[in-house]
Each structure stands twice: as structure tokens, then as C-alpha cells.
Design an enzyme around this catalytic site. Structure first.
Site, PDB file in Angstrom:
ATOM      1  N   HIS A   1     -10.228 -35.194  -3.711  1.00  0.00           N
ATOM      2  CA  HIS A   1     -11.396 -35.011  -4.585  1.00  0.00           C
ATOM      3  C   HIS A   1     -12.361 -33.934  -4.110  1.00  0.00           C
ATOM      4  O   HIS A   1     -13.343 -33.632  -4.794  1.00  0.00           O
ATOM      5  CB  HIS A   1     -12.119 -36.340  -4.845  1.00  0.00           C
ATOM      6  CG  HIS A   1     -12.966 -36.859  -3.727  1.00  0.00           C
ATOM      7  ND1 HIS A   1     -14.325 -36.710  -3.712  1.00  0.00           N
ATOM      8  CD2 HIS A   1     -12.649 -37.544  -2.601  1.00  0.00           C
ATOM      9  CE1 HIS A   1     -14.818 -37.301  -2.620  1.00  0.00           C
ATOM     10  NE2 HIS A   1     -13.824 -37.806  -1.931  1.00  0.00           N
TER      11      HIS A   1
ATOM     12  N   CYS B   1     -22.833 -39.864   1.890  1.00  0.00           N
ATOM     13  CA  CYS B   1     -22.588 -41.161   2.513  1.00  0.00           C
ATOM     14  C   CYS B   1     -23.830 -41.703   3.177  1.00  0.00           C
ATOM     15  O   CYS B   1     -23.944 -42.889   3.438  1.00  0.00           O
ATOM     16  CB  CYS B   1     -21.498 -41.040   3.550  1.00  0.00           C
ATOM     17  SG  CYS B   1     -20.279 -39.833   3.094  1.00  0.00           S
TER      18      CYS B   1
ATOM     19  N   ASN C   1     -19.346 -31.065   6.672  1.00  0.00           N
ATOM     20  CA  ASN C   1     -19.667 -31.356   5.279  1.00  0.00           C
ATOM     21  C   ASN C   1     -21.140 -31.141   4.936  1.00  0.00           C
ATOM     22  O   ASN C   1     -21.481 -30.948   3.778  1.00  0.00           O
ATOM     23  CB  ASN C   1     -19.256 -32.785   4.922  1.00  0.00           C
ATOM     24  CG  ASN C   1     -19.695 -33.803   5.956  1.00  0.00           C
ATOM     25  OD1 ASN C   1     -19.396 -33.660   7.139  1.00  0.00           O
ATOM     26  ND2 ASN C   1     -20.415 -34.817   5.528  1.00  0.00           N
TER      27      ASN C   1
ATOM     28  N   THR D   1       3.164 -49.223  -3.042  1.00  0.00           N
ATOM     29  CA  THR D   1       3.748 -48.358  -4.073  1.00  0.00           C
ATOM     30  C   THR D   1       2.875 -47.120  -4.251  1.00  0.00           C
ATOM     31  O   THR D   1       1.651 -47.228  -4.354  1.00  0.00           O
ATOM     32  CB  THR D   1       3.886 -49.130  -5.397  1.00  0.00           C
ATOM     33  OG1 THR D   1       4.668 -50.300  -5.136  1.00  0.00           O
ATOM     34  CG2 THR D   1       4.575 -48.295  -6.464  1.00  0.00           C
TER      35      THR D   1
HETATM   36  C1  LIG Z   1     -15.551 -36.440   1.986  1.00  0.00           C
HETATM   37  C2  LIG Z   1     -15.208 -36.391   3.430  1.00  0.00           C
HETATM   38  C3  LIG Z   1     -14.464 -37.422   4.035  1.00  0.00           C
HETATM   39  C4  LIG Z   1     -14.087 -38.667   3.292  1.00  0.00           C
HETATM   40  O1  LIG Z   1     -13.092 -38.432   2.343  1.00  0.00           O
HETATM   41  P1  LIG Z   1     -12.852 -39.545   1.197  1.00  0.00           P
HETATM   42  O2  LIG Z   1     -11.642 -39.047   0.474  1.00  0.00           O
HETATM   43  O3  LIG Z   1     -14.067 -39.530   0.356  1.00  0.00           O
HETATM   44  O4  LIG Z   1     -12.610 -40.833   1.893  1.00  0.00           O
HETATM   45  C5  LIG Z   1     -14.145 -37.281   5.366  1.00  0.00           C
HETATM   46  N1  LIG Z   1     -14.500 -36.208   6.071  1.00  0.00           N
HETATM   47  C6  LIG Z   1     -15.208 -35.188   5.531  1.00  0.00           C
HETATM   48  C7  LIG Z   1     -15.571 -34.017   6.370  1.00  0.00           C
HETATM   49  C8  LIG Z   1     -15.582 -35.251   4.196  1.00  0.00           C
HETATM   50  O5  LIG Z   1     -16.293 -34.257   3.670  1.00  0.00           O
END
Ligand SMILES: *Cc1c(COP(=O)(O)O)cnc(C)c1O
Length: 388
Positions: free
Chosen positions: A202, A324, A152, A238
């Protein structure tokens, strides 16, 4: 300043208009509980199963191998904890890499506290995991190999099929956090060879708070949330139907758009080549084996955070690396693992573009960023010394 350029698609993406349109009827009309036996519930149940079939088709697996979750973090937690807790006797080792997302690394720390052994693989200067090291440490105690598909922060893509082969040759399972890759890289689960794969809506224009976990047939990871019989009794609660329908739609659109990757890559490369002309700059991550939209550049003598704030004032959204870790001042664990020294790891900038990024957006970043770097450097006493 009227211009707004969003270049932080690795952090999150806007929800696509078509996705909102697919979701709306789930909120206004088909609001029944998919577990209810009457018509209103069954309407919802059939939308749910159509979404599952669509996600499976997009990824090349079977609908019954897809479990909907609350996102990437939950899928990571479930896959890893589930695989370790249900491993065969004598297999208590987990092998992962030093550059995983915190959703994976913190899960590994929890497992270490529970008494499992975790081995963190090194990466080379480009962020590629060391396969020689993997081959040398993997043994009959290894239950799971967990390596992310694409990073990421620096965008580096790992040789996942090869890693899965090594895992399987040693009787271990293979999990990949493919949150950055799904919808952005072609992924075919029928040939990739992984047992478990995590994705998050997302990151490809679906809403936040919805994701999925692929669990290959016969792979044992138990249930994650005890409760009702949802998700074949493995994840109670649910279903978040509107978001699940949105995720399926967004994935369909993203997969259909994959040929546009080359255009994104061309824009990224123009941005990269121009920005690397700035003195004392370096590319972080792999020059070619990286996500098409990802660019990560280190600028010496400045703080990434200052760059982000100045860019924001000019209407540009970018990041230092990981959304993060923005609340901590520690340098990126990913950059440190690639061998970037502490003092240089602070000046990195991640620009993650998308299919919506225009040539004019790139021009604007190229007009705006170099003077910001220059002005921030002028405030740095260290830079003054170097210049002399
Ligand atoms: C964004 C991300 C996550 C976390 O996903 P969320 O849906 O925000 O909990 C985990 N791993 C990687 C590589 C990401 O880029």
C-alpha cells in the site's frame, strides 16, 4: 472548497486503476485455491507464481526468495524475530537504529523481554545512522543488523550497502525495512548485499494488507505462521491472491516510473524552498539523501496537529510525521533522535507527494499553508513574546 490535494503518500497511496484491473479477474474468475490440484486451483497457482516471478524481477532476486505476507509490519516481525530465534549459538545481539518504524522498534522490545540484547544506534542531525558507532559496537555476538532503507517521517536514506558490508564482515545478517523505498528508489537485490528486506504494497499503489519479505538463499528465519504448506511451508494460510497479483502489478508500474523521480523531486524542492522562507521554519531530515517525494518541515510556535486539521478544512491531506503515532501526543522519536528539542518537535509537518501530484497542487499548498502557519502563530502567546 472543491480542491483536494493528497500529500500523505508516506502513510498510504491510492490503488492504481491498472492494479484494480489486474486484481478483478482473481476475484471473479480465478478464485480457486492455489493449493488445489484441479484446473481451477492450478489457474490460481499459476497467477501466484507469475506474481512471484514478477516481484523477483522488479527487485533483482530469485522468485523462491520472495515470501508474500500481510504487509510491512508482518515482514518486519518475521525477519527480525526469525533471524534472532534462528541465530547461531553465542549470537544474541541485535543492532538497530533509534529511528526505525514502530513495527521494528516494538519487535525489538519484545526480543529484549525474551532476553536478547538490543543496541539502538544514534543518528546524526540529518537522520543518518552513525557508522563509526556501528563499527565500534558490532562484534561476534551480533546476530543481525536491522536498519531501515528510508525513514517514513523525514525521508532520510541510509547507506544500506555499506551497513550490510559491516554486518557481513562481522558474521552478522543484514535486514532492511524498505517499505518506504520499494517502488520509490531503485533497488537491486543482486548488488545491495542485504539478507532480508521488507516491503508493503500500500505504499506503492497496491492494496493494504499485502506485502512481501525477501529472504536470501540459505538465510535461516524459520516459519512464521504454522499451518498449511503455503509459501514453501514457512507461512501458512491460503494466499491472498488478488492482492498479491495487485502488488506485483503495482511494483512493475512503480519500477517503470522510477525515472519520473526527478520530476517529483523538482516539485518537492519548489515546495521546500518556498516553505522554508517562512520565518522560524527548518528542514527535518537530509537535504539531499532523502526520498524524492518527502518533505518534513518544522514550524516553531505551533502544534503540528492544528496544522493538519486546518489543512484538512482546506482540502489538503498531510501528516505530522507518522500515521501510527497520531494517537499519542508524544513527540516523534525520529525527530528527537535527530536532536530536535521536545518543544520544537511538536510543530512538524510531513508532506509526501507522488507522481500524481501536479504543479497546481503545489501552488495550492503554497497558497494555503503560509496563512495557516501565520494564523496559528497569532494564537500562540510564545510567538507574541518572540515577535516583541
Ligand atoms: C508503513 C510502514 C510499515 C508498516 O507497513 P504496513 O504494511 O502498514 O504494516 C513499516 N515500516 C515502514 C518504514 C513503513 O513506512
Amino acid at each position: 472548497m472543491a480542491r483536494f490535494v493528497y500529500a500523505d503518500n508516506a502513510a498510504t497511496t491510492p490503488v492504481a486503476k491498472e492494479v484494480v484491473e489486474a486484481m478483478l479477474p482473481c476475484l471473479t474468475e480465478h478464485w480457486g485455491n492455489p493449493s488445489s490440484l484441479y484446473g481451477k486451483g492450478q489457474e490460481a497457482a499459476s497467477l501466484l507464481s507469475a506474481a512471484r516471478a514478477s516481484v523477483a524481477k522488479s527487485l533483482g532476486c530469485k522468485p523462491e526468495e520472495i515470501y508474500f505476507t500481510s504487509g510491512g509490519s508482518e515482514s518486519d516481525n518475521w525477519a527480525i524475530k526469525g533471524a534472532m530465534h534462528h541465530a547461531k549459538k553465542g549470537r544474541n545481539t541485535l543492532i538497530t537504529s533509534k529511528i526505525e518504524h514502530h513495527a521494528v522498534l516494538r519487535t525489538c522490545e519484545t526480543l529484549e523481554k525474551e532476553g536478547y540484547r538490543v543496541i539502538y544506534l544514534d543518528v546524526d542531525e540529518y537522520g543518518v545512522v552513525d557508522l563509526r558507532q556501528l563499527r565500534s559496537v558490532i562484534d561476534e555476538t551480533t546476530a543481525l543488523v536491522a536498519v531501515m532503507y528510508a525513514n517514513n517521517e523525514i525521508g532520510t536514506i541510509q547507506p544500506i550497502a555499506e551497513i550490510a558490508e559491516i554486518a557481513h564482515a562481522n558474521g552478522a545478517l543484514m535486514f532492511t525495512d524498505a517499505v518506504q523505498a520499494v517502488g520509490h528508489e531503485p533497488i537491486d537485490l543482486s548488488t545491495l548485499g542485504v539478507d532480508l528486506l521488507a516491503l508493503s504494497g500500500h505504499k506503492f499503489n497496491a492494496p493494504k494488507g499485502v506485502g512481501a519479505l525477501y529472504v536470501g538463499r540459505g538465510v535461516k528465519i524459520g516459519s512464521y505462521i504454522d499451518g498449511g504448506g503455503q509459501e514453501r511451508r514457512r507461512r501458512g494460510g491460503t494466499e491472498n491472491l488478488a492482492s498479491i497479483v495487485g502488488l506485483a502489478k503495482a511494483l512493475e508500474l512503480a519500477v517503470a516510473r522510477l525515472p519520473e523521480r526527478d520530476m517529483i523531486r523538482q516539485k518537492r524542492d519548489r515546495l521546500m524552498n518556498e516553505l522554508l522562507k517562512i520565518p522560524y521554519s527548518r528542514l527535518n531530515g537530509h537535504p539531499t539523501e532523502r526520498l524524492a517525494g518527502n518533505l518534513n518541515i518544522g514550524f516553531e510556535f505551533i502544534e503540528g496537529e492544528s496544522m493538519i486539521l486546518w489543512l484538512d478544512m482546506a482540502g489538503i491531506c498531510a501528516s505530522t510525521g507518522s500515521a501510527c503515532s497520531s494517537d499519542s501526543l508524544d513527540p516523534s522519536h525520529v525527530l528527537l533522535a535527530t536532536g530536535v528539542p521536545h518543544e520544537k518537535a511538536h510543530g512538524s509537518l510531513r508532506l509526501s507527494i507522488s507522481h500524481e501530484t501536479t504543479d497546481e497542487d503545489i501552488d495550492y499548498i503554497l497558497e494555503t499553508l503560509p496563512p495557516i502557519v501565520e494564523r496559528l502563530r497569532e494564537m500562540s502567546p510564545l510567538y507574541e513574546t518572540v515577535k516583541k
